[in-house]
Motif scaffolding. Structure first.
Motif, PDB file in Angstrom:
ATOM      1  N   PRO A   1       4.824   9.193 -12.772  1.00 29.41           N
ATOM      2  CA  PRO A   1       4.637   9.368 -11.328  1.00 29.41           C
ATOM      3  C   PRO A   1       5.169  10.698 -10.795  1.00 29.41           C
ATOM      4  CG  PRO A   1       6.263   7.658 -11.778  1.00 29.41           C
ATOM      5  CD  PRO A   1       5.638   8.041 -13.094  1.00 29.41           C
ATOM      6  N   GLY A   2       6.216  11.240 -11.376  1.00 27.54           N
ATOM      7  CA  GLY A   2       6.736  12.532 -10.925  1.00 27.54           C
ATOM      8  C   GLY A   2       5.745  13.649 -11.191  1.00 27.54           C
ATOM      9  N   VAL A   3       5.114  13.608 -12.350  1.00 25.82           N
ATOM     10  CA  VAL A   3       4.102  14.604 -12.697  1.00 25.82           C
ATOM     11  C   VAL A   3       2.904  14.449 -11.770  1.00 25.82           C
ATOM     12  CG1 VAL A   3       2.510  15.386 -14.493  1.00 25.82           C
ATOM     13  CG2 VAL A   3       4.848  14.756 -15.095  1.00 25.82           C
ATOM     14  N   ALA A   4       2.509  13.210 -11.514  1.00 27.30           N
ATOM     15  CA  ALA A   4       1.369  12.952 -10.622  1.00 27.30           C
ATOM     16  C   ALA A   4       1.639  13.495  -9.227  1.00 27.30           C
ATOM     17  CB  ALA A   4       1.077  11.453 -10.565  1.00 27.30           C
ATOM     18  N   ALA A   5       2.838  13.291  -8.714  1.00 25.30           N
ATOM     19  CA  ALA A   5       3.186  13.786  -7.375  1.00 25.30           C
ATOM     20  C   ALA A   5       3.189  15.313  -7.354  1.00 25.30           C
ATOM     21  CB  ALA A   5       4.541  13.237  -6.946  1.00 25.30           C
ATOM     22  N   PHE A   6       3.733  15.926  -8.399  1.00 19.39           N
ATOM     23  CA  PHE A   6       3.762  17.392  -8.478  1.00 19.39           C
ATOM     24  C   PHE A   6       2.343  17.953  -8.449  1.00 19.39           C
ATOM     25  CE2 PHE A   6       3.576  21.194 -11.245  1.00 19.39           C
ATOM     26  CZ  PHE A   6       4.310  22.060 -10.454  1.00 19.39           C
ATOM     27  N   LYS A   7       1.457  17.384  -9.261  1.00 19.41           N
ATOM     28  CA  LYS A   7       0.086  17.891  -9.324  1.00 19.41           C
ATOM     29  C   LYS A   7      -0.678  17.590  -8.043  1.00 19.41           C
ATOM     30  CE  LYS A   7       0.039  18.115 -14.263  1.00 19.41           C
ATOM     31  NZ  LYS A   7      -0.525  17.725 -15.527  1.00 19.41           N
ATOM     32  N   ALA A   8      -0.396  16.463  -7.399  1.00 14.88           N
ATOM     33  CA  ALA A   8      -1.047  16.133  -6.127  1.00 14.88           C
ATOM     34  C   ALA A   8      -0.639  17.124  -5.037  1.00 14.88           C
ATOM     35  CB  ALA A   8      -0.709  14.708  -5.709  1.00 14.88           C
ATOM     36  N   SER A   9       0.536  17.734  -5.176  1.00 13.24           N
ATOM     37  CA  SER A   9       0.986  18.697  -4.166  1.00 13.24           C
ATOM     38  C   SER A   9       0.089  19.938  -4.116  1.00 13.24           C
ATOM     39  CB  SER A   9       2.438  19.111  -4.421  1.00 13.24           C
ATOM     40  OG  SER A   9       2.547  19.962  -5.551  1.00 13.24           O
ATOM     41  N   PHE A  10      -0.763  20.117  -5.135  1.00 12.05           N
ATOM     42  CA  PHE A  10      -1.713  21.225  -5.157  1.00 12.05           C
ATOM     43  C   PHE A  10      -3.081  20.794  -4.642  1.00 12.05           C
ATOM     44  CE2 PHE A  10       1.488  22.284  -8.239  1.00 12.05           C
ATOM     45  CZ  PHE A  10       1.731  23.618  -7.980  1.00 12.05           C
ATOM     46  N   GLY A  11      -3.172  19.555  -4.162  1.00 11.08           N
ATOM     47  CA  GLY A  11      -4.440  19.047  -3.651  1.00 11.08           C
ATOM     48  C   GLY A  11      -5.292  18.372  -4.697  1.00 11.08           C
ATOM     49  N   SER A  12      -4.733  18.104  -5.859  1.00  6.56           N
ATOM     50  CA  SER A  12      -5.508  17.479  -6.922  1.00  6.56           C
ATOM     51  C   SER A  12      -5.621  15.975  -6.708  1.00  6.56           C
ATOM     52  CB  SER A  12      -4.861  17.753  -8.282  1.00  6.56           C
ATOM     53  OG  SER A  12      -3.630  17.068  -8.376  1.00  6.56           O
ATOM     54  N   THR A  13      -6.594  15.393  -7.343  1.00  6.87           N
ATOM     55  CA  THR A  13      -6.754  13.941  -7.371  1.00  6.87           C
ATOM     56  C   THR A  13      -6.783  13.514  -8.822  1.00  6.87           C
ATOM     57  OG1 THR A  13      -9.153  14.145  -7.270  1.00  6.87           O
ATOM     58  CG2 THR A  13      -8.007  13.805  -5.189  1.00  6.87           C
ATOM     59  N   TYR A  14      -6.168  12.382  -9.097  1.00  9.08           N
ATOM     60  CA  TYR A  14      -6.094  11.877 -10.466  1.00  9.08           C
ATOM     61  C   TYR A  14      -7.377  11.150 -10.825  1.00  9.08           C
ATOM     62  CZ  TYR A  14      -4.625   9.259 -14.537  1.00  9.08           C
ATOM     63  OH  TYR A  14      -4.551   8.719 -15.793  1.00  9.08           O
ATOM     64  N   SER A  15      -7.951  11.525 -11.940  1.00  8.90           N
ATOM     65  CA  SER A  15      -9.141  10.857 -12.460  1.00  8.90           C
ATOM     66  C   SER A  15      -8.853  10.431 -13.889  1.00  8.90           C
ATOM     67  CB  SER A  15     -10.345  11.804 -12.472  1.00  8.90           C
ATOM     68  OG  SER A  15     -10.668  12.204 -11.179  1.00  8.90           O
ATOM     69  N   PRO A  16      -8.705   9.135 -14.129  1.00 12.69           N
ATOM     70  CA  PRO A  16      -8.420   8.690 -15.502  1.00 12.69           C
ATOM     71  C   PRO A  16      -9.601   9.009 -16.420  1.00 12.69           C
ATOM     72  CG  PRO A  16      -8.816   6.808 -14.075  1.00 12.69           C
ATOM     73  CD  PRO A  16      -8.817   8.023 -13.200  1.00 12.69           C
ATOM     74  N   THR A  17      -9.283   9.475 -17.600  1.00 10.63           N
ATOM     75  CA  THR A  17     -10.304   9.773 -18.593  1.00 10.63           C
ATOM     76  C   THR A  17      -9.859   9.236 -19.936  1.00 10.63           C
ATOM     77  OG1 THR A  17      -9.297  11.906 -19.098  1.00 10.63           O
ATOM     78  CG2 THR A  17     -11.051  11.908 -17.452  1.00 10.63           C
ATOM     79  N   SER A  18     -10.785   9.073 -20.788  1.00 11.33           N
ATOM     80  CA  SER A  18     -10.486   8.673 -22.162  1.00 11.33           C
ATOM     81  C   SER A  18     -10.549   9.912 -23.035  1.00 11.33           C
ATOM     82  CB  SER A  18     -11.511   7.658 -22.656  1.00 11.33           C
ATOM     83  OG  SER A  18     -11.443   6.491 -21.878  1.00 11.33           O
ATOM     84  N   ILE A  19      -9.634   9.967 -23.960  1.00 11.18           N
ATOM     85  CA  ILE A  19      -9.613  11.082 -24.899  1.00 11.18           C
ATOM     86  C   ILE A  19      -9.914  10.515 -26.273  1.00 11.18           C
ATOM     87  CG2 ILE A  19      -8.203  12.866 -25.978  1.00 11.18           C
ATOM     88  CD1 ILE A  19      -6.621  12.987 -23.375  1.00 11.18           C
ATOM     89  N   TYR A  20     -10.891  11.083 -26.898  1.00 10.62           N
ATOM     90  CA  TYR A  20     -11.289  10.630 -28.218  1.00 10.62           C
ATOM     91  C   TYR A  20     -10.993  11.724 -29.218  1.00 10.62           C
ATOM     92  CZ  TYR A  20     -13.765   7.138 -25.534  1.00 10.62           C
ATOM     93  OH  TYR A  20     -14.055   6.132 -24.662  1.00 10.62           O
ATOM     94  N   GLY A  21     -10.552  11.311 -30.365  1.00  9.71           N
ATOM     95  CA  GLY A  21     -10.275  12.283 -31.403  1.00  9.71           C
ATOM     96  C   GLY A  21     -10.523  11.670 -32.765  1.00  9.71           C
ATOM     97  N   LYS A  22     -10.615  12.503 -33.741  1.00 10.10           N
ATOM     98  CA  LYS A  22     -10.833  12.060 -35.107  1.00 10.10           C
ATOM     99  C   LYS A  22      -9.865  12.793 -35.993  1.00 10.10           C
ATOM    100  CE  LYS A  22     -13.262  10.570 -38.731  1.00 10.10           C
ATOM    101  NZ  LYS A  22     -12.555   9.572 -39.429  1.00 10.10           N
ATOM    102  N   SER A  23      -9.104  12.032 -36.728  1.00  7.17           N
ATOM    103  CA  SER A  23      -8.203  12.627 -37.694  1.00  7.17           C
ATOM    104  C   SER A  23      -8.835  12.478 -39.071  1.00  7.17           C
ATOM    105  CB  SER A  23      -6.841  11.927 -37.662  1.00  7.17           C
ATOM    106  OG  SER A  23      -6.048  12.402 -38.717  1.00  7.17           O
ATOM    107  N   PHE A  24      -8.974  13.579 -39.767  1.00 13.59           N
ATOM    108  CA  PHE A  24      -9.571  13.541 -41.088  1.00 13.59           C
ATOM    109  C   PHE A  24      -8.541  13.264 -42.166  1.00 13.59           C
ATOM    110  CE2 PHE A  24     -12.439  15.979 -38.460  1.00 13.59           C
ATOM    111  CZ  PHE A  24     -13.629  15.316 -38.706  1.00 13.59           C
ATOM    112  N   SER A  25      -7.295  13.170 -41.770  1.00 10.13           N
ATOM    113  CA  SER A  25      -6.227  12.875 -42.709  1.00 10.13           C
ATOM    114  C   SER A  25      -5.476  11.647 -42.206  1.00 10.13           C
ATOM    115  CB  SER A  25      -5.272  14.068 -42.805  1.00 10.13           C
ATOM    116  OG  SER A  25      -4.032  13.687 -43.346  1.00 10.13           O
ATOM    117  N   ARG A  26      -5.351  10.642 -43.045  1.00 11.59           N
ATOM    118  CA  ARG A  26      -4.618   9.433 -42.640  1.00 11.59           C
ATOM    119  C   ARG A  26      -3.158   9.774 -42.352  1.00 11.59           C
ATOM    120  NH1 ARG A  26      -6.722   4.140 -45.618  1.00 11.59           N
ATOM    121  NH2 ARG A  26      -5.750   3.290 -43.755  1.00 11.59           N
TER     122      ARG A  26
END
Length: 110
Positions: A62-87
């Motif tokens: 929440p502290g990071v969210a408040a800091f970034k909102a102070s610049f006029g940003s809005t939070y948009s949840p996203t999914s991050i997908y990745g692939k690791s080729f090494s276990r």
């Protein structure tokens, strides 16, 4: 020379993306991060970019969210997908993320 703070961004034709940012602990309250973000925004507008993804700042931080909102940003949840080729790399990355998030939630007291 002394490191005070820095930001690394990536960009494409439409958007800029925050990749890494930080400041030396003794300069944490100096406003250096604010200055760097505003300078980035100024340049992105000058370059004609439409979006700036500040990345992060959801319910878990929440502290990071408040800091970034102070610049006029809005939070948009996203999914991050990745692939690791090494276990082994995938396991280490999972362990790092688990430890990092736990430490952020329960910081050590000296």
């Amino acid at each position: 020379d002394e490191f005070i703070g820095g930001h690394i961004w990536a960009y494409d034709r439409k958007s800029a993306y925050a990749l890494v940012s930080g400041s030396a602990s003794e300069y944490r309250n100096s406003g250096v991060n604010n200055l760097l973000i505003w300078e980035g925004i100024r340049r992105f507008v000058e370059w004609g970019l439409e979006d700036y993804d500040m990345y992060g700042g959801g319910k878990a931080t929440p502290g990071v969210a408040a800091f970034k909102a102070s610049f006029g940003s809005t939070y948009s949840p996203t999914s991050i997908y990745g692939k690791s080729f090494s276990r082994a790399f995938g396991a280490l990355l999972h362990l790092y993320e688990h430890i990092y998030l736990r430490l952020r939630k329960y910081p050590a007291h000296n």
